[in-house]
Design an enzyme around this catalytic site. Structure first.
Site, PDB file in Angstrom:
ATOM      1  NE  ARG A 193      -3.454  -0.126   2.693  1.00  0.00           N
ATOM      2  CZ  ARG A 193      -4.198  -0.355   3.776  1.00  0.00           C
ATOM      3  NH1 ARG A 193      -4.396   0.607   4.658  1.00  0.00           N
ATOM      4  NH2 ARG A 193      -4.736  -1.543   3.988  1.00  0.00           N
ATOM      5  CG  HIS A 251      -6.831  -0.847  -5.270  1.00  0.00           C
ATOM      6  ND1 HIS A 251      -5.590  -1.220  -4.806  1.00  0.00           N
ATOM      7  CD2 HIS A 251      -7.241   0.168  -4.456  1.00  0.00           C
ATOM      8  CE1 HIS A 251      -5.251  -0.464  -3.778  1.00  0.00           C
ATOM      9  NE2 HIS A 251      -6.249   0.383  -3.541  1.00  0.00           N
ATOM     10  CE1 TYR A 284     -21.573  16.327 -12.646  1.00  0.00           C
ATOM     11  CE2 TYR A 284     -20.435  16.324 -10.535  1.00  0.00           C
ATOM     12  CZ  TYR A 284     -21.607  16.358 -11.270  1.00  0.00           C
ATOM     13  OH  TYR A 284     -22.819  16.439 -10.620  1.00  0.00           O
TER      14      TYR A 284
END
Length: 823
Positions: free
Chosen positions: A33, A79, A123
């Site tokens: 990570r 993931h 968006y």
């Protein structure tokens, strides 16, 4: 049967379970990570985003697509974590003020350097940059290992081929469990020059690498102040780089006022927060002289600060650096995963990781291409056999009942493999024409050349490394960009050493641990037997316990009673007046609990030319080379291992040919040559130096110099000098001979006729007097009065005075009295 009754329950300690679980969690965070891989410079989530976008076809020359689709693809296949973490990572890889070379091309609101949040992923749109594609290039040619994804429905790369040194190029930041990384971005042109230089010369030094790789190159520009932090992290993997924004000044219209313009800011500084902080300082009048503050920034930074009439811009700029984030520090920690293990590396080791990775990628790619070429050549060889025997092949095929029979009959008559026969049977009629035959011959000849070239690459390490360099140079031309961060020396950066004059001084340490440095000019020379001047005020029930003389530019080594050693420059010791109490030694040295100073040694430099001989209260002595203490740390190092109940009392510098004289509290002395002591390492115990009578202990140890005399002062203020020739050379470990008849020895020094000494009493009185005023007499005598003591007072210790260099030249042109390495 009840299923519960068949379960096997094993008792376990909650501590063991939690410990195991936490270790597993820690390793997961570290490896999977938070930390980047040293090879491609990417964390797992970054690698998965780039790979998912490649598989989605979001290349730099294709249309943009919604970030929501990328996030969904990453979550679906690679993931299985929160969508916000994936999107935040995607956004950072697209922000030009975060990444020196962005990996994702953004479209839409991706935030700003003012700290504005990006729009929601429904968006915004994105696609890979051309540079990111070069990190992924050749990934389908068996260049890297693929592993199963979390649900084993597909595979993902464990590392990218990384055609560019992404870790150093873009840097990385991450906090794991118990460790963190903070790698600054660098200029790609400089990196590739450095990598190629290291390929050409694997033994290149880091200093030589520094000629190519100047230092960090932050995307926000700014100035890097000084090279000290850069040199530290390049050599050790850790260092602090000081950065400043780029600030200029110009005349305003009218010419009677000036304004300061900030055009670049330090890396990771929030521009809006910086402007707000400046406004707060102006409002609180911490910075005066500013009449107006405006943020005129667009995609480029432009903060305008108008000054009042008569104000100097240099003064305002200096205050901004001091009080705001316009000057910041970047703490570098080159920590990355090397073979799935976290490792702190210097710049050369990181480059080695990248070179080794590219060597493996090119080797595997060459193997893949060789297999593919050999396979095609094998098919073409079958075609050639068929074309050479075309009529027979047609006859056999036409007379066969089916494909399998044709295959069997052809293999019985001609040396053909299954794949060759299958390819021949798949041939179309037009491919049997003469023109097609020529094409096959031509293709086969080219394949043979290619196979030879590929084999030569696999067999020749020099050629393989040459390909790495060649591909890097191509990409260097493609992505070349000038340095954004300017590296400049610190204006007016004057070290404390430059500001401190070379002069004699003495250092005192009180019983309760207050230390100070006082110029020796504060004390005037007096005649023998004088009352002296006040040598130092002390706190209640405190008294001066140690005194040491030195030059301000020497190194001073503090040896503690428990055997630890601390090293400082003398000028780092806080200066005080003759009557000041000093500062707590805990504010000067990072002492451990219960530590007290036993001895102090002053040297010009820490070299192999001298030895240190240590002596403990119980008579143990040890010899160690001075160079063993070269790698000192702020928190101290081990100087000698001390037995329980014993303490270190003194340390002396020797020239490898010295005699040593130990003086005990009861007035006994033993003299022996330092060759009786074998040279030992730092963390050792030592050997017996003197055999002590019951109740006796070692008071002092001195280096013998026949041109000097041994000065011994008693606690009652009486003292004498005795020639060293009166002390016979013995073997260490004996009882010694009588050195002085006294109720208790306060101190002993080897002195010259021209020396001056300082005597300090328990009540803080100090007398500075010339050694020549003290008589030279025999061993078995009491001596003369050296200092008049008040009732209840007693002599505590004596020390030699060191003069300033200029003063020494005037007083004695032949020899400089000193406690330093010149003796």
């Amino acid at each position: 049967m009840d299923p519960i009754s068949t379960e096997r329950i094993t008792p376990a300690s909650i501590t063991d379970i939690m410990q195991t679980a936490y270790i597993d969690y820690s390793m997961s965070v570290i490896v999977s990570r938070a930390l980047p891989d040293a090879r491609d410079g990417l964390k797992p989530v970054q690698r998965r985003i780039l790979y998912a976008m490649l598989r989605e076809g979001l290349l730099h020359n294709r249309p943009f697509d919604k970030c929501a689709g990328v996030v969904g693809e990453v979550l679906k296949n690679y993931h299985p974590h929160g969508d916000s973490s994936v999107y935040d990572t995607l956004v950072r890889m697209a922000q030009s003020w975060v990444m020196r070379y962005p990996l994702i091309d953004p479209q839409g609101n991706f935030g700003s350097v003012d700290g504005d949040s990006p729009a929601a992923y429904r968006y915004t749109e994105c696609r890979l940059t051309s540079l990111a594609e070069d990190l992924l290039r050749n990934i389908d040619e068996d260049t890297v290992e693929f592993v199963a994804n979390y649900k084993e429905s597909t595979t993902e790369p464990s590392v990218l081929p990384a055609g560019l040194p992404n870790l150093l190029m873009n840097g990385s930041t991450g906090i794991a469990v118990g460790m963190a990384t903070n790698i600054p971005p660098h200029n790609l042109d400089e990196l590739i020059d450095g990598i190629c230089a290291q390929i050409d010369n694997p033994n290149i030094t880091i200093a030589e690498l520094g000629e190519f790789i100047q230092g960090p190159d932050f995307p926000t520009g700014g100035r890097i102040i000084g090279r000290k932090g850069i040199d530290e992290y390049m050599n050790t993997g850790r260092g602090i780089v000081r950065t400043r924004g780029k600030v200029t000044s110009e005349q305003m219209e009218g010419g009677d006022r000036e304004r300061v313009i900030i055009t670049e800011i330090p890396y990771n500084v929030n521009r809006a927060t910086l402007v707000t902080k400046i406004a707060e300082l102006v409002s609180s009048k911490e910075i005066e002289g500013i009449s107006d503050l405006r943020d005129e920034s667009d995609e480029n930074t432009r903060i305008v600060i108008e000054l009042k009439r008569g104000e100097f811009p240099e003064v305002i700029i200096s205050k901004l650096y001091k009080k705001t984030a316009l000057e910041s520090s970047f703490g570098v920690n080159l920590l990355a995963l090397d073979n799935r293990r976290p490792k702190q590396m210097n710049i050369k080791e990181l480059i080695n990781c990248y070179i080794d990775h590219r060597r493996e990628v090119i080797y595997r790619r060459t193997q893949f291409r060789l297999r593919k070429a050999e396979d095609r050549a094998h098919i073409l060889e079958g075609y050639k056999i068929a074309l050479d025997n075309l009529d027979d092949f047609i006859r056999i095929i036409r007379s066969s009942a089916n494909r399998d029979e044709a295959k069997q009959r052809l293999q019985e008559k001609y040396p053909l493999s299954d794949r060759q026969v299958a390819a021949i049977l798949d041939l179309r009629l037009y491919q049997l024409t003469g023109m097609e035959r020529d094409k096959i011959e031509e293709e086969y000849a080219e394949l043979i050349k290619l196979i030879e070239e590929l084999r030569s690459i696999l067999e020749n390490e020099y050629k393989l490394l040459g390909i790495i360099k060649e591909e890097l140079r191509e990409l260097q031309t493609k992505y070349s960009s000038p340095r954004k961060s300017e590296i400049v020396p610190y204006e007016g950066e004057i070290s404390k050493a430059d500001m401190t004059p070379k002069e004699g001084c003495f250092i005192t340490v009180s019983h309760k641990g207050f230390i100070k440095r006082v110029s020796d000019s504060e004390f005037r020379t007096q005649k023998r037997g004088g009352k002296g001047v006040q040598g130092g005020n002390t706190y209640d029930e405190d008294f001066i316990e140690h005194i040491f003389t030195a030059n301000t530019h020497d190194y001073i080594m503090f040896f503690m009673n428990n055997g630890r050693v601390y090293v400082e420059k003398v000028y780092e010791i806080p200066e005080g007046s003759r009557t000041s109490k000093g500062r707590s030694i805990n504010n000067v040295l990072q002492l451990q609990e219960g530590e007290q100073i036993a001895a102090m040694i002053c040297v010009k430099e820490i070299s192999e030319d001298y030895n240190l001989v240590m002596c403990t209260r119980n008579g143990t002595v040890k010899k160690t080379n001075l160079a063993g203490y070269k790698n000192f740390r702020k928190g101290g190092i081990i100087g000698i291992n001390i037995d329980d109940g014993d303490t270190l009392i003194t340390v002396k510098l020797t020239n490898r040919e010295s005699d040593l004289s130990i003086v005990t509290r009861q007035g006994k002395s033993i003299r022996f040559h330092e060759s009786d002591l074998r040279e030992q390492g730092r963390a050792t115990r030592g050997v017996r130096g003197v055999k002590l009578a019951p109740g006796d202990y070692v008071q002092a140890m001195e280096v013998v110099d026949e041109s000097m005399t041994l000065l011994i002062c008693g606690m009652n203020g009486q003292g004498k000098r005795t020639s060293f020739s009166e002390f016979p050379v013995q073997k260490r470990g004996g009882s010694g001979v009588i050195a002085a008849k006294t109720a208790g020895v306060a101190g002993a020094l080897a002195v010259k006729e021209t020396d001056e000494i300082m005597m300090l009493t328990k009540n803080g009185q100090a007398v500075r007097t010339s050694v020549k005023d003290i008589n030279v007499i025999g061993r078995i005598t009491k001596g003369v009065r050296c200092i008049n003591l008040n009732d209840g007072d007693q002599l505590l210790g004596i020390a030699r005075i060191v003069e300033a260099e200029e003063e020494v030249t005037k007083l004695d042109s032949e020899e400089t009295p000193s406690e330093s390495a010149e003796e």
